[in-house]
Every structure is written in structure tokens, then in C-alpha cells.
Design an enzyme around this catalytic site. Structure first.
Site, PDB file in Angstrom:
ATOM      1  N   CYS A   2       0.842  -1.191   0.000  1.00 19.20           N
ATOM      2  CA  CYS A   2       0.000   0.000   0.000  1.00 19.20           C
ATOM      3  C   CYS A   2       0.878   1.242   0.000  1.00 19.20           C
ATOM      4  O   CYS A   2       2.078   1.174   0.245  1.00 19.20           O
ATOM      5  CB  CYS A   2      -0.901   0.023   1.242  1.00 19.20           C
ATOM      6  SG  CYS A   2      -1.831  -1.503   1.520  1.00 19.20           S
ATOM      7  N   ARG A  16      -4.825   7.021   1.053  1.00 25.43           N
ATOM      8  CA  ARG A  16      -3.941   5.889   0.774  1.00 25.43           C
ATOM      9  C   ARG A  16      -4.489   5.040  -0.356  1.00 25.43           C
ATOM     10  O   ARG A  16      -5.666   5.131  -0.735  1.00 25.43           O
ATOM     11  CB  ARG A  16      -3.787   5.038   2.026  1.00 25.43           C
ATOM     12  CG  ARG A  16      -5.080   4.519   2.678  1.00 25.43           C
ATOM     13  CD  ARG A  16      -5.450   3.101   2.295  1.00 25.43           C
ATOM     14  NE  ARG A  16      -4.438   2.121   2.555  1.00 25.43           N
ATOM     15  CZ  ARG A  16      -4.254   1.521   3.749  1.00 25.43           C
ATOM     16  NH1 ARG A  16      -5.063   1.793   4.757  1.00 25.43           N
ATOM     17  NH2 ARG A  16      -3.306   0.613   3.896  1.00 25.43           N
ATOM     18  N   ASN A  79       1.027  -2.620   5.469  1.00 24.28           N
ATOM     19  CA  ASN A  79       1.761  -3.862   5.678  1.00 24.28           C
ATOM     20  C   ASN A  79       3.236  -3.594   5.949  1.00 24.28           C
ATOM     21  O   ASN A  79       3.868  -2.779   5.266  1.00 24.28           O
ATOM     22  CB  ASN A  79       1.619  -4.773   4.459  1.00 24.28           C
ATOM     23  CG  ASN A  79       0.314  -5.540   4.459  1.00 24.28           C
ATOM     24  OD1 ASN A  79      -0.294  -5.740   5.507  1.00 24.28           O
ATOM     25  ND2 ASN A  79      -0.127  -5.960   3.286  1.00 24.28           N
TER      26      ASN A  79
END
Length: 333
Positions: A2, A16, A79
Site C-alpha cells: 500500500c 492511501r 503492511n
């Protein structure tokens, strides 16, 4: 994988991309001030700031991926596989599970400075939400209109970094990603000047050559450089539509296209959704992989003194406007 970013024009924007091979039924969720966030190792948050963001709803409990509260403070978890380390509960600390972290901060803090005070006492623990939901390995960006920080729970402890670019991707740890920008200090939005040799009459033969060398691959390290360059050189008007459009263009520079990142299970990583929240006005905008039309949810159209989260499934399916329709009614293909 991401990418998260901040942006300022007249207002402050936070958003995002969420890149993965499948979705979990994410929804836009508005959590009102009087919803009781039950915490595993602390007293429940029964009165807190309202917030809006993307979450997976488990019953009436929102598992937030990213959110912005009514004070304009935004937070997103990305992540951080192989590096995130959570601990067991410790006496004398605020023991907060990974899935509680976003509402715990946004529920109590109006600014990054206030959050720094809370973070001095936190112990991020490895408590799972349930057997069906393993603990996610994450790090976080936290930002208001004045500053941004990155928060990483790693083997040596909790690291909190000032984030001067207002950008976060995945691995490696943030300090290494930020240092890597030194390798690209020659990049420019202007045309290059010949420094190769005074003996050669070298000339640019295309627009945009000042950015030659900007990495174009899909790795998190390269996406960090690319979105940082794009964001730091971005120019837009100050209106809401111009600012929101520009923000989506910034994150569009790192969007994942199906087929370009094949995983071991035969699936492909894609940009499940892209978000842009006007943190000053509490309006959450998003697009999905199959729907490029921008959809918005306004937090202040909900009862923020309520007790139950309000949630909206993400609008899927491409919405195409047929411009030369036979009548004046909007026709979608």
C-alpha cells in the site's frame, strides 16, 4: 502492499491506496462519539472523537484500515511484513492490540503532538481479534495539517520517526526509505542542464527529462520514492474539486494494475481502493479498482452523537457517463 500520503492546498488531505489480491468486504465507516470501543487490556473508550474511514465490520466493531477524526488527525496502517514485532501485555503500560491502535489514537488525540504523549506509554501487544483474524504486521503513518510521523513496533522497541515527506509505503523500515531519497536528489520537474561535458552540445529531446531515473517498478521502496517526488512537486488549485482530483493523481502514480504483480498463488495484486479524506471537512472520497468515479461520504451528515457505527459498502462496477445520450437524462453504460 500500500501507499499513504498527505497533501495540503487550502485544506488538509489524507489518504492511501490499499493494494492486495482480494478484499475483505471493506466499507466506509463513520463511528460516532458515543460508540463503546471495547479494548482487550484497557478500559473501554466510551466517549471519544468521531471518525470516518475504511474498515472491515465484524458485527458492530470496525476494524479500521485508515481513518480521520473530527479534529483533522489521520492515521493509516500499512503492511510491514517481516519487521513488525508486537509484545505481551506489560504492567504499567497502555497495552493496546494492533487492531485497536487506530481508534485508540484517533479517539483521544486532536493533533500529532497529543499523540506523541500517548505513544510514550504504549505497549503494542500481539493479542488477536479472534481466531479467524491473525495479527496483521503493520506500521502506521499519523498526520495532521502541521506534521506527520511514522510509528513502527520492531524488535528493539517502538520507533517513532518524524516524516517530513508525509508519505509511507511498506518495507524496508522508514528510516531506510527516507535515507534512500538522497539517491534521487538530482531529480527535478525542470528540464535537465548538460553537466555531462562542456565539450558536447547535449540537449533535452523530450519534456519531463528532469525526472529521468525516477523508479517505475512496483516495489514498496520504489513506490516511496515515486510518490514522494510526485507529492512534493505537486501543484493544484485550492478548490475542493481541484485538490481532491490532484490527490487522486498523486496516488495514481503508484496504482497497481492487475497482471503486473503476480503472486505465488496465481492471483494478482491490484489497488483495491484509493482514498482521499478532506480532514478539515470530514469528507471521505474513494475510488475502487472497478469504479473510477469518485464517491464521497460526509461524516457530518451523520449523527455524530450516536452510539452505533454507520457504514456504507464501497460502490463497485465502472460508472461511465454517455456524453451524447439521446436526452438530457444522465445515461450510464
Amino acid at each position: 502492499m500500500c501507499t499513504a500520503a498527505t497533501y495540503r492546498s487550502q485544506d488538509f488531505y489524507f489518504g492511501r491506496t490499499f493494494d492486495y489480491e482480494f478484499n475483505y468486504g471493506e466499507e466506509v465507516v463513520v463511528t460516532p462519539r458515543n460508540y463503546s470501543f471495547q479494548l482487550r487490556h484497557q478500559n473501554a473508550l466510551t466517549e471519544h472523537y468521531a471518525m470516518i474511514g475504511i474498515a472491515h465490520m465484524v458485527g458492530d466493531y470496525p476494524l479500521y484500515y485508515d481513518a480521520v477524526n473530527e479534529k483533522g488527525l489521520g492515521m493509516a496502517g500499512l503492511n510491514f511484513a517481516g519487521n513488525a514485532v508486537y509484545r505481551k501485555p506489560r504492567e504499567g503500560r497502555d497495552n493496546i492490540a494492533q487492531f485497536e491502535f487506530i481508534p485508540w489514537i484517533l479517539g483521544q488525540c486532536a493533533t500529532v503532538q497529543e499523540a506523541r504523549t500517548l505513544l510514550a506509554h504504549i505497549n503494542l501487544v500481539d493479542t488477536r481479534f479472534s481466531e479467524q483474524f491473525p495479527t496483521s504486521q503493520l506500521h502506521w503513518i499519523l498526520a495532521d495539517r502541521d506534521e506527520a510521523i511514522t510509528i513502527e513496533a520492531v524488535g528493539e522497541g517502538l520507533n517513532i520517526y518524524d516524516n517530513p515527506v508525509g508519505v509511507l509505503t511498506n518495507n524496508p523500515p522508514f528510516d531506510k526509505q527516507l535515507f534512500r531519497l538522497n539517491d534521487y536528489s538530482y531529480l527535478s520537474p525542470d528540464q535537465p542542464v548538460n553537466r555531462f561535458s562542456e565539450q558536447l552540445q547535449l540537449q533535452p529531446y523530450s519534456r519531463g527529462m528532469g525526472a529521468m531515473g525516477l523508479p517505475g517498478d512496483l516495489s514498496s521502496a520504489s513506490r516511496f520514492v515515486r510518490v514522494a517526488f510526485t507529492k512534493m512537486n505537486s501543484v493544484s488549485g485550492t478548490s475542493e474539486s481541484e485538490s481532491v482530483s490532484q490527490f487522486f493523481h498523486i496516488l495514481g502514480s503508484v496504482a497497481q494494475t492487475r497482471g503486473c504483480c503476480r503472486l505465488e498463488n496465481g492471483k494478482y495484486e491490484i489497488t483495491i481502493y484509493t482514498s482521499c479524506c478532506n480532514a478539515d471537512r470530514g469528507i471521505y472520497y474513494y475510488t475502487t479498482y472497478e469504479n473510477h468515479q469518485i464517491t464521497a461520504v460526509d461524516m457530518y451528515r451523520e449523527n455524530l452523537d450516536g452510539e452505533i457505527p454507520v457504514h456504507y459498502p464501497l460502490v463497485q462496477g465502472e460508472h461511465i457517463l454517455l456524453q451524447n445520450a439521446a436526452d438530457t437524462t444522465e445515461e450510464k453504460l
